[in-house]
Design a protein around this motif. Structure first.
Motif, short mmCIF file in Angstrom:
data_model
loop_
_atom_site.label_atom_id
_atom_site.label_comp_id
_atom_site.label_asym_id
_atom_site.label_seq_id
_atom_site.Cartn_x
_atom_site.Cartn_y
_atom_site.Cartn_z
N ALA A 91 -22.11 9.46 -44.24
CA ALA A 91 -20.87 10.23 -44.07
C ALA A 91 -20.03 9.62 -42.94
CB ALA A 91 -21.18 11.68 -43.76
N VAL A 92 -18.72 9.80 -43.05
CA VAL A 92 -17.80 9.34 -42.02
C VAL A 92 -17.39 10.55 -41.18
CG1 VAL A 92 -15.57 8.27 -41.54
CG2 VAL A 92 -16.96 7.45 -43.46
N VAL A 93 -17.72 10.52 -39.89
CA VAL A 93 -17.44 11.65 -39.01
C VAL A 93 -16.89 11.13 -37.68
CG1 VAL A 93 -19.30 13.01 -40.03
CG2 VAL A 93 -19.74 11.69 -37.97
N GLU A 94 -16.33 12.05 -36.92
CA GLU A 94 -15.81 11.69 -35.60
C GLU A 94 -16.96 11.37 -34.64
OE1 GLU A 94 -13.15 14.85 -34.32
OE2 GLU A 94 -11.45 13.49 -34.68
N HIS A 95 -16.73 10.37 -33.79
CA HIS A 95 -17.65 10.01 -32.73
C HIS A 95 -16.90 10.03 -31.40
CE1 HIS A 95 -19.87 8.44 -36.13
NE2 HIS A 95 -20.86 8.00 -35.38
N ILE A 96 -17.60 10.44 -30.37
CA ILE A 96 -17.05 10.32 -29.02
C ILE A 96 -17.71 9.12 -28.35
CG2 ILE A 96 -16.90 11.39 -26.73
CD1 ILE A 96 -16.66 14.09 -28.11
N VAL A 97 -16.90 8.16 -27.96
CA VAL A 97 -17.39 6.93 -27.34
C VAL A 97 -17.30 7.08 -25.82
CG1 VAL A 97 -17.15 4.43 -27.17
CG2 VAL A 97 -16.61 5.61 -29.33
N ILE A 98 -18.44 6.84 -25.14
CA ILE A 98 -18.48 6.95 -23.68
C ILE A 98 -18.91 5.62 -23.09
CG2 ILE A 98 -19.49 8.17 -21.71
CD1 ILE A 98 -20.14 10.48 -23.63
N GLU A 99 -18.12 5.12 -22.15
CA GLU A 99 -18.47 3.88 -21.43
C GLU A 99 -19.30 4.24 -20.21
OE1 GLU A 99 -15.95 0.79 -18.82
OE2 GLU A 99 -15.30 0.92 -20.91
N ASN A 100 -20.45 3.61 -20.07
CA ASN A 100 -21.40 3.94 -19.00
C ASN A 100 -20.88 3.51 -17.63
OD1 ASN A 100 -23.74 4.60 -17.60
ND2 ASN A 100 -25.10 3.67 -19.10
N ASP A 101 -20.97 4.43 -16.65
CA ASP A 101 -20.58 4.06 -15.29
C ASP A 101 -21.79 3.66 -14.44
OD1 ASP A 101 -21.85 6.46 -14.74
OD2 ASP A 101 -20.05 7.52 -14.09
N GLY A 102 -22.98 3.72 -15.05
CA GLY A 102 -24.19 3.32 -14.35
C GLY A 102 -24.68 4.28 -13.29
N MET A 103 -24.02 5.42 -13.12
CA MET A 103 -24.38 6.36 -12.06
C MET A 103 -25.50 7.32 -12.48
SD MET A 103 -22.38 5.41 -9.66
CE MET A 103 -22.49 6.74 -8.49
N ASN A 104 -25.66 7.54 -13.78
CA ASN A 104 -26.70 8.45 -14.30
C ASN A 104 -26.65 9.83 -13.65
OD1 ASN A 104 -28.01 6.68 -16.22
ND2 ASN A 104 -28.80 5.55 -14.45
N GLU A 105 -25.44 10.33 -13.46
CA GLU A 105 -25.26 11.64 -12.83
C GLU A 105 -25.34 12.75 -13.87
OE1 GLU A 105 -22.45 11.59 -9.09
OE2 GLU A 105 -21.43 10.65 -10.78
N TYR A 106 -26.02 13.84 -13.49
CA TYR A 106 -26.11 15.01 -14.36
C TYR A 106 -24.99 16.01 -14.06
CZ TYR A 106 -30.62 13.66 -16.30
OH TYR A 106 -31.62 13.00 -16.97
N ASP A 107 -24.53 16.66 -15.09
CA ASP A 107 -23.49 17.67 -14.94
C ASP A 107 -24.04 18.87 -14.18
OD1 ASP A 107 -20.71 18.49 -15.77
OD2 ASP A 107 -21.85 20.14 -16.67
N GLU A 108 -23.16 19.56 -13.44
CA GLU A 108 -23.60 20.72 -12.66
C GLU A 108 -24.09 21.86 -13.55
OE1 GLU A 108 -19.07 20.60 -12.88
OE2 GLU A 108 -20.69 19.22 -12.31
N SER A 109 -23.76 21.82 -14.85
CA SER A 109 -24.22 22.86 -15.78
C SER A 109 -25.70 22.69 -16.13
CB SER A 109 -23.39 22.83 -17.06
OG SER A 109 -23.59 21.60 -17.76
N VAL A 110 -26.27 21.52 -15.81
CA VAL A 110 -27.68 21.27 -16.14
C VAL A 110 -28.56 21.94 -15.10
CG1 VAL A 110 -29.45 19.51 -16.47
CG2 VAL A 110 -27.12 19.10 -17.28
N MET A 111 -28.97 23.14 -15.43
CA MET A 111 -29.87 23.90 -14.57
C MET A 111 -30.61 24.92 -15.44
SD MET A 111 -27.25 26.45 -12.57
CE MET A 111 -26.42 25.07 -11.78
N PRO A 112 -31.81 25.33 -15.02
CA PRO A 112 -32.56 26.28 -15.83
C PRO A 112 -31.87 27.65 -15.87
CG PRO A 112 -33.77 25.66 -13.83
CD PRO A 112 -32.51 24.88 -13.84
N PRO A 113 -32.20 28.47 -16.86
CA PRO A 113 -31.63 29.83 -16.92
C PRO A 113 -31.95 30.61 -15.65
CG PRO A 113 -32.76 29.29 -18.97
CD PRO A 113 -33.08 28.19 -18.00
N GLU A 114 -31.15 31.63 -15.38
CA GLU A 114 -31.30 32.40 -14.14
C GLU A 114 -32.61 33.18 -14.09
OE1 GLU A 114 -27.86 34.80 -13.63
OE2 GLU A 114 -26.53 33.09 -13.22
#
Length: 447
Positions: A91-114
């Protein structure tokens, strides 16, 4: 005695990477993340070209009222494109292309449930799993939250599918050996959510190390037990697993929940655990890389969206000219034509085969009426008749003979001495039947 089912075949296993520990694929320059990696509606981008993103950040989502999973960034970097490309299914679908910055940083939303899962309601657990974008990682890609929701109050047994019966693939095997606690942790969350008291971890008997480790880990546990399965293909099909363990057949058109069971893949369970333990959504998976063309077969931990080219380069390249590139196993996987194809949540293996490997095509292939396909069919239908009706364009008769019950395991084609590509004819028939049903539905003429 090992549990098993009626029918099926014994195939050459080629488990070349069973003893190879999982390695992390080194940083790639970019990823191309498909927005349709699951059964249901494609996700819609929530980022734009030029945005900076971090690992685990939501980059696309599906409306709450539609079936589907959100998509998250698997690397940190800049969004350089939102483009339409082909995915492994064709199938042909949309892709989001991300260029790596090499920092390997996690988003602040990445945390366990409260709060811990033991204090959560079923709906709260389902919400966490949905937001983590977890889809079945055994190949079917059905959204895990939807499977759980449909099973609540209906099932009394959970089955964890660790059969991994396809040749070459050892991704689940290595996960069982290297991260047993992660799988068990995910199982406990599912147990709590579904409120059941019986879970079977089904492992084929060609994985004695995994069986030993899991039995030791589960010693004294009353709710979860290991069930040793006879090594046979297609043992990993959900209908065959349920019959082997419960001696119950699922009627055509019904689902496992209709007979009190729900099945999850081992890696899916691990993803569920990580979503609760550390808050990481589904952004990586283990992929087996093998085939007679590959210099160094490996099991790799790969970011979603990494290309086949990046993966094969890390495996030392190719030692032969490949004639087939397969995403998934050699029996049920999908042939590919582009080495830039990205890994998705459903990609369990990448296999390169030369012209020398495997069954050779037969000129003037014809059914010789030997009956092997009937004997081997795990669904107990008559594959050769369905194939003949399909070849003749008689899809009504093909349906009458059970075409829609076929699980497309390929056992019939594998053992056909006449060289008939039976399963391909059945696939054509099934597609034609679905198309006709859709046409009649549109006209208000449902059968």
């Amino acid at each position: 005695m090992a549990y098993t089912f009626r029918g099926g075949i014994h195939v050459n296993e080629y488990k070349n990477t069973a003893g190879k520990a999982v390695e992390a694929l080194p940083d790639v320059k970019s990823v191309s993340i498909p927005l349709s990696q699951h059964i249901g509606a494609p996700a819609v981008p929530v980022v734009a070209v030029g945005d900076e993103v971090k690992i685990g950040q939501k980059i696309a989502d599906v409306p709450e009222d539609k079936l589907g999973c959100p998509i998250h960034a698997s690397i940190s970097g800049k969004v350089t494109g939102i483009v339409k490309k082909t995915i492994p299914s064709g199938a042909v679908v949309e892709h989001i292309v991300i260029e790596n910055d090499g920092m390997n940083e996690y988003d602040e939303s990445v945390m366990p449930p409260e709060k811990p899962y033991t204090q959560m309601t079923a709906d709260e657990i389902i919400s966490v799993i949905r937001n983590a974008g977890i889809a079945g990682m055994g190949g079917a890609s059905f959204p895990t939250y939807a499977k759980i929701r449909s099973a609540v109050g209906k099932v009394d047994t959970i089955i964890i599918n660790c059969a991994e019966c396809e040749p070459f693939i050892t991704a689940n095997h290595r996960l069982l050996v290297e991260e047993p606690d992660t799988i068990i942790g995910g199982v406990k969350i599912l147990l709590h959510c579904l409120g059941v008291k019986e879970t079977y971890i089904a492992i084929e008997d060609n994985k004695p190390d995994a069986i030993k480790i899991m039995k030791e880990k589960l010693a004294g546990n009353d709710d979860i037990s290991v069930r040793v399965m006879k090594t046979k293909y297609p043992q990993g099909d959900e209908r065959q697993l349920i019959y082997a363990l419960k001696k119950v057949e699922i009627p055509t058109g019904n689902l496992p929940a209709d007979v009190g069971c729900v099945l999850f893949n081992a890696e899916t369970c691990a993803s569920v655990y990580r979503a609760f333990a550390v808050g990481v959504p589904s952004v990586r998976r283990i992929v087996t890389v093998d085939g007679d063309c590959v210099n160094e077969p490996k099991n790799l931990l790969v970011p979603i969206g990494a290309s086949v080219t990046d993966i094969i380069d890390f495996c030392g390249g190719l030692k032969k000219q490949p004639t087939r590139l397969i995403s998934g196993g050699p029996m049920m996987g999908i042939a590919q034509w582009d080495r830039e194809m990205p890994v998705t949540k459903a990609t369990s293996a990448i296999l390169f085969f030369s012209e020398d490997f495997g069954k050779k095509k037969t000129k003037n292939a014809n059914c010789i009426h030997c009956g092997k396909c009937i004997k081997n069919c795990p669904m107990h239908i008559m594959p050769m008749y369905i194939a003949q009706f399909s070849k003749a364009g008689d899809y009504t008769r093909a349906e009458e003979y059970g075409a829609m019950s076929c699980v497309e395991c390929g056992s019939c084609s594998y053992n056909c001495p006449g060289g008939v590509e039976i399963v391909q004819y059945i696939r054509v028939a099934k597609a034609a039947i679905r198309t006709e049903k859709a046409r009649l539905k549109a006209l208000g003429q449902n059968k």
